[in-house]
Design a protein around this motif. Structure first.
Motif, short mmCIF file in Angstrom:
data_model
loop_
_atom_site.label_atom_id
_atom_site.label_comp_id
_atom_site.label_asym_id
_atom_site.label_seq_id
_atom_site.Cartn_x
_atom_site.Cartn_y
_atom_site.Cartn_z
N ALA A 147 0.85 -1.17 0.24
CA ALA A 147 0.04 0.06 -0.05
C ALA A 147 0.82 1.17 0.11
O ALA A 147 0.41 2.10 -0.47
CB ALA A 147 -1.00 -0.06 1.27
N GLU A 148 2.10 1.19 0.56
CA GLU A 148 2.86 2.22 0.67
C GLU A 148 3.39 2.93 -0.85
O GLU A 148 3.56 4.01 -1.02
CB GLU A 148 4.08 2.31 1.33
N GLN A 149 3.45 2.01 -1.69
CA GLN A 149 3.80 2.21 -2.94
C GLN A 149 3.07 3.15 -3.73
O GLN A 149 3.32 3.69 -4.85
CB GLN A 149 4.17 1.11 -3.91
N SER A 150 1.48 2.93 -3.43
CA SER A 150 0.72 3.72 -4.32
C SER A 150 0.15 4.86 -3.62
O SER A 150 -0.88 5.41 -3.85
CB SER A 150 -0.66 2.75 -4.67
N ARG A 151 1.05 5.59 -2.83
CA ARG A 151 0.49 6.75 -2.08
C ARG A 151 0.40 7.80 -3.17
O ARG A 151 1.28 8.11 -4.07
CB ARG A 151 1.55 7.39 -1.03
N THR A 152 -0.63 8.62 -3.11
CA THR A 152 -1.11 9.87 -4.23
C THR A 152 -1.03 11.25 -3.05
O THR A 152 -1.94 10.92 -2.08
CB THR A 152 -2.43 9.56 -4.79
N LEU A 182 -10.23 12.22 -5.77
CA LEU A 182 -11.09 11.47 -5.44
C LEU A 182 -11.80 10.91 -6.65
O LEU A 182 -12.35 9.59 -6.82
CB LEU A 182 -12.03 12.02 -4.28
N SER A 183 -12.27 11.81 -7.61
CA SER A 183 -12.70 11.47 -8.95
C SER A 183 -11.99 10.66 -9.54
O SER A 183 -12.38 9.75 -10.49
CB SER A 183 -13.21 12.80 -9.48
#
Length: 195
Positions: free
Chosen positions: A53-58, A85-86
């Motif tokens: 999950a850390e690799q996909s931080r936006t 969010l969209s």
């Protein structure tokens, strides 16, 4: 993915892709967001989210130049969060900063750029990231497998005017100090238009 990015990957002109989106001729699924953006969902380019999950931080990055623009900073941050969010990001982080776009003395941005767990950085306009050479930052991120999303990436001027503005801003920053540089550059361009 954004129209410009998909058009680049498919070797098409972005105007053609926007026309296809509006007329319903796209060969892949598209989404028209409430803010007016077109998002393209091409299965061959969409990769499943990494298991870590850390690799996909936006992270949404909002910046203003001075403290008297606090209200603008909050509105910018809200627009970026709504955009993320969209896009389907479940919990976008928002980082706000007050500082000049003319130099590299922005601690929060430097922290984001140095953090390899930040996979995507979302900004409203290129100049919110950096007044000059934002393309270099984008290239460096791309080389690391990360990406920069510019929400409103439309060109307000042609390339020559934009390049001239950057050169004038740089010269004015040296002559008059960084704080007044953008205003002096705008005044010089205005004078050149009326000449």
């Amino acid at each position: 993915m954004l129209v410009k990015e998909w058009a680049e990957r498919e070797h098409l002109h972005p105007q053609t892709v926007w026309k296809w989106c509006r007329t319903g001729k796209m060969p892949v699924p598209v989404e028209h967001t409430p803010s007016g953006m077109w998002l393209i969902h091409d299965p061959k380019y969409e990769t499943p989210a990494p298991s870590d999950a850390e690799q996909s931080r936006t992270v949404c990055y909002a910046r203003v130049s001075s403290a008297d623009q606090k209200a603008d900073l909050q509105r910018q941050a809200d627009r970026l969060k709504a955009f993320a969010l969209s896009m389907g990001v479940e919990a976008p982080e928002v980082v706000t900063e007050t500082g000049s776009g003319m130099n590299d003395k922005r601690r929060k941005l430097n922290r984001l750029l140095a953090d390899p767990t930040v996979g995507t950085i979302v900004v409203e306009h290129r100049d919110r990231l950096a007044r000059m050479n934002s393309g270099l930052i984008e290239s460096a991120l791309k080389a690391q497998g990360r990406r920069l999303i510019v929400v409103d990436d439309k060109e307000l001027d042609d390339d020559l005017v934009r390049d001239m503005t950057e050169v004038l801003t740089s010269f004015c920053a040296r002559l008059y100090g960084r704080r007044a540089a953008a205003n002096k550059a705008r005044a010089a361009l205005k004078a050149a238009e009326h000449a």
